[in-house]
Design an enzyme around this catalytic site. Structure first.
Site, PDB file in Angstrom:
ATOM      1  N   PHE A 292      -0.871  -9.781   2.697  1.00  0.00           N
ATOM      2  CA  PHE A 292      -0.424  -8.440   2.161  1.00  0.00           C
ATOM      3  C   PHE A 292       0.951  -8.907   1.659  1.00  0.00           C
ATOM      4  O   PHE A 292       1.793  -9.064   2.556  1.00  0.00           O
ATOM      5  CB  PHE A 292      -0.554  -7.405   3.195  1.00  0.00           C
ATOM      6  CG  PHE A 292       0.322  -6.063   2.531  1.00  0.00           C
ATOM      7  CD1 PHE A 292      -0.526  -5.137   2.127  1.00  0.00           C
ATOM      8  CD2 PHE A 292       1.461  -6.028   3.012  1.00  0.00           C
ATOM      9  CE1 PHE A 292      -0.018  -4.017   1.308  1.00  0.00           C
ATOM     10  CE2 PHE A 292       2.037  -4.707   2.189  1.00  0.00           C
ATOM     11  CZ  PHE A 292       1.259  -3.776   1.548  1.00  0.00           C
TER      12      PHE A 292
ATOM     13  N   ASP B  89       6.691 -15.513   2.998  1.00  0.00           N
ATOM     14  CA  ASP B  89       6.968 -14.175   3.039  1.00  0.00           C
ATOM     15  C   ASP B  89       7.443 -13.507   4.366  1.00  0.00           C
ATOM     16  O   ASP B  89       6.612 -13.394   5.453  1.00  0.00           O
ATOM     17  CB  ASP B  89       5.819 -13.241   2.426  1.00  0.00           C
ATOM     18  CG  ASP B  89       6.037 -11.553   2.357  1.00  0.00           C
ATOM     19  OD1 ASP B  89       7.131 -11.218   3.069  1.00  0.00           O
ATOM     20  OD2 ASP B  89       5.390 -10.884   1.714  1.00  0.00           O
TER      21      ASP B  89
ATOM     22  N   LYS C 191      12.278  -5.075   4.469  1.00  0.00           N
ATOM     23  CA  LYS C 191      12.374  -4.209   5.357  1.00  0.00           C
ATOM     24  C   LYS C 191      13.381  -4.118   6.387  1.00  0.00           C
ATOM     25  O   LYS C 191      14.340  -3.204   6.003  1.00  0.00           O
ATOM     26  CB  LYS C 191      10.931  -4.553   6.381  1.00  0.00           C
ATOM     27  CG  LYS C 191       9.730  -4.392   5.484  1.00  0.00           C
ATOM     28  CD  LYS C 191       8.378  -4.338   6.370  1.00  0.00           C
ATOM     29  CE  LYS C 191       7.236  -3.629   5.618  1.00  0.00           C
ATOM     30  NZ  LYS C 191       6.529  -4.504   5.033  1.00  0.00           N
TER      31      LYS C 191
HETATM   32  C1  LIG Z   1       5.659  -4.584   3.595  1.00  0.00           C
HETATM   33  C2  LIG Z   1       5.495  -5.976   3.230  1.00  0.00           C
HETATM   34  C3  LIG Z   1       5.906  -6.141   1.596  1.00  0.00           C
HETATM   35  C4  LIG Z   1       6.112  -5.155   0.702  1.00  0.00           C
HETATM   36  O1  LIG Z   1       7.235  -4.358   0.901  1.00  0.00           O
HETATM   37  P1  LIG Z   1       7.513  -3.254   0.286  1.00  0.00           P
HETATM   38  O2  LIG Z   1       9.105  -2.787   0.694  1.00  0.00           O
HETATM   39  O3  LIG Z   1       6.698  -2.146   0.975  1.00  0.00           O
HETATM   40  O4  LIG Z   1       7.328  -3.345  -1.153  1.00  0.00           O
HETATM   41  C5  LIG Z   1       5.528  -7.419   1.300  1.00  0.00           C
HETATM   42  N1  LIG Z   1       5.163  -8.663   2.078  1.00  0.00           N
HETATM   43  C6  LIG Z   1       5.111  -8.275   3.394  1.00  0.00           C
HETATM   44  C7  LIG Z   1       4.559  -9.493   4.524  1.00  0.00           C
HETATM   45  C8  LIG Z   1       5.343  -6.962   4.133  1.00  0.00           C
HETATM   46  O5  LIG Z   1       4.705  -6.550   5.181  1.00  0.00           O
END
Ligand SMILES: *Cc1c(COP(=O)(O)O)cnc(C)c1O
Length: 411
Positions: A152, A237, A266
């Site tokens: 994700f 990520d 985040k």
């Molecule tokens: C939440 C998330 C994203 C995307 O972040 P947004 O601010 O919602 O666009 C990307 N990678 C990971 C691992 C995430 O948990």
């Protein structure tokens, strides 16, 4: 006890259902105020937040230091665009680079600020491709990026192009080419997929949305070695796993590996505004020249003031230690529920994916029952629930939340 749907809450839920697109299916809780780990709904009921905005609220709701930084910035300067410099930008870039440097492969570190997590991912992908053509020498248009099953990384057209979740991907084509999906945790499959066109491997060091999946012990070291052997960038990520959640500043540190780029988001926004960033070596970040990438709001004064306060909260390791200690408490109690309503528990630090015995209901039903008892949590897929309370949660409150889970599982 009154039902959740009465009075004011019911009114707000009706408005949302009538006027807002149904791209989410929230639990029937209408929050109107919050402090630390606790939120209060429009009817005055209190709930313990055990989701923390998918880790966007690692420091809790309205952390006093973050709020103070935001308030003083609101009173002075909020937006300039990147057409001009401003006085929050340099210090935030410098201190974020210093926070990330020990976890990265290069000694020198630069930062490219954006807003949402998806934008940081997009930026990482664009940097990898441009670096691949201009530095690695991949023939134009042939760059490939390897991603993981169950990934994700956000919701843009390109990012959903390499999702293997039908809900996230279906009916959004034509899809962006140039990506290969390999099974998460399988070093041999990754080795087989890499070739001279591979410019990067994009990976969550611990997969959040997939259910807090922790890879096999040696896996990320294999990813690092394969990237180095093939001259490809290791892009971690850390948008959900980073910034203290796992008990280290970055999840990669648990595995003793240093990526070339990290994607942050985040919690970097302190629960106040969206703040994201790509951090990594000047060799890679240096490929973008003026006009070649950007964002109107990326690196704005309010975002930088908030982001700087977050970086400073993380600088002395207090929150990381708290995540380790509270995580040990939480995982100890959750482990004792395996076979007593839980099929499995995974995670690191104050972060857990728990698989509910499907005979007891879906993940959503269990989350609804938890909300009735004053605990907010969210299912990920099927019967898996993610627990990610704010790192500021009090140990007694965390204990109480698990008591509520025990009660729900015993129904
Ligand atoms: C939440 C998330 C994203 C995307 O972040 P947004 O601010 O919602 O666009 C990307 N990678 C990971 C691992 C995430 O948990």
């Amino acid at each position: 006890m009154t039902a959740l749907h009465e009075s004011l809450a019911e009114h707000h839920i009706e408005l949302a259902e009538r006027y807002a697109a149904h791209n989410y299916h929230p639990l029937p809780v209408v929050v109107s105020a919050a402090d630390g780990a606790w939120v209060t709904d429009v009817d005055g009921r209190r709930y313990l937040d055990c989701l923390a905005g998918y880790s966007a609220l690692n420091f809790g709701h309205r952390h006093p230091k973050i709020l103070a930084a935001a308030h003083s910035q609101l009173d002075r300067l909020t937006l300039t665009s990147r057409a001009f410099h401003h006085d929050q930008f340099g210090p935030f870039m410098q201190e974020l680079a210093a926070l990330a440097a020990p976890a990265l492969a290069s000694d020198e570190v630069m930062v490219l600020p954006m807003n949402t997590g998806a934008e940081a991912v997009e930026t990482g992908l664009k940097l990898a491709r441009k670096w691949g053509y201009e530095v690695k020498g991949v023939p134009d248009g042939e760059a490939t990026i390897i991603v993981m099953s169950g990934n994700f990384h956000g919701r843009t057209t390109t990012i959903v192009s390499f999702s293997d979740d039908p809900d996230a991907r279906d009916s959004y084509g034509p899809y962006t080419p140039g990506f290969k999906i390999v099974p998460y945790g399988d070093s041999a499959a990754l080795a087989a997929a890499m070739d001279a066109t591979t410019v990067a491997v994009l990976i969550e060091p611990i997969q959040g949305e997939a259910g807090v999946l922790v890879p096999p012990a040696e896996y990320l070291a294999d990813v690092r070695r394969l990237c180095s052997e093939h001259g490809a960038l290791f892009i971690a990520d850390e948008i959900q796993s980073g910034l203290g959640r796992t008990g280290r500043t970055f999840a990669c540190e648990h595995f003793g590996v240093k990526p070339d780029l990290m994607l942050l988001g985040k919690a970097l926004g302190g629960g106040v505004v969206p703040v994201s960033a790509v951090v990594g070596s000047p060799d890679v970040l240096g490929v973008v020249k003026p006009g070649q990438h950007g964002s109107t709001f990326g690196g704005n004064p309010l975002a930088c003031a908030v982001g700087l306060s977050v970086v400073r909260l993380l600088a002395d390791g207090t929150y990381q230690a708290r995540a380790r200690e509270l995580g040990a408490l939480m995982h100890g109690r959750l482990q004792s529920l395996v076979g007593r309503g839980l099929h499995g528990v995974r995670g690191v630090g104050l972060w857990a994916g728990i698989d509910i015995d499907p005979a007891l209901g879906t993940g959503r039903e269990v989350c609804a029952a938890l909300a009735e008892r004053g605990v907010l949590a969210k299912d990920t897929h099927g019967s898996t629930i993610r627990l990610a309370p704010p790192l500021v949660i009090e140990p007694a409150d965390l204990d109480w939340a698990i008591d509520q889970l025990v009660a729900v599982l015993a129904r």
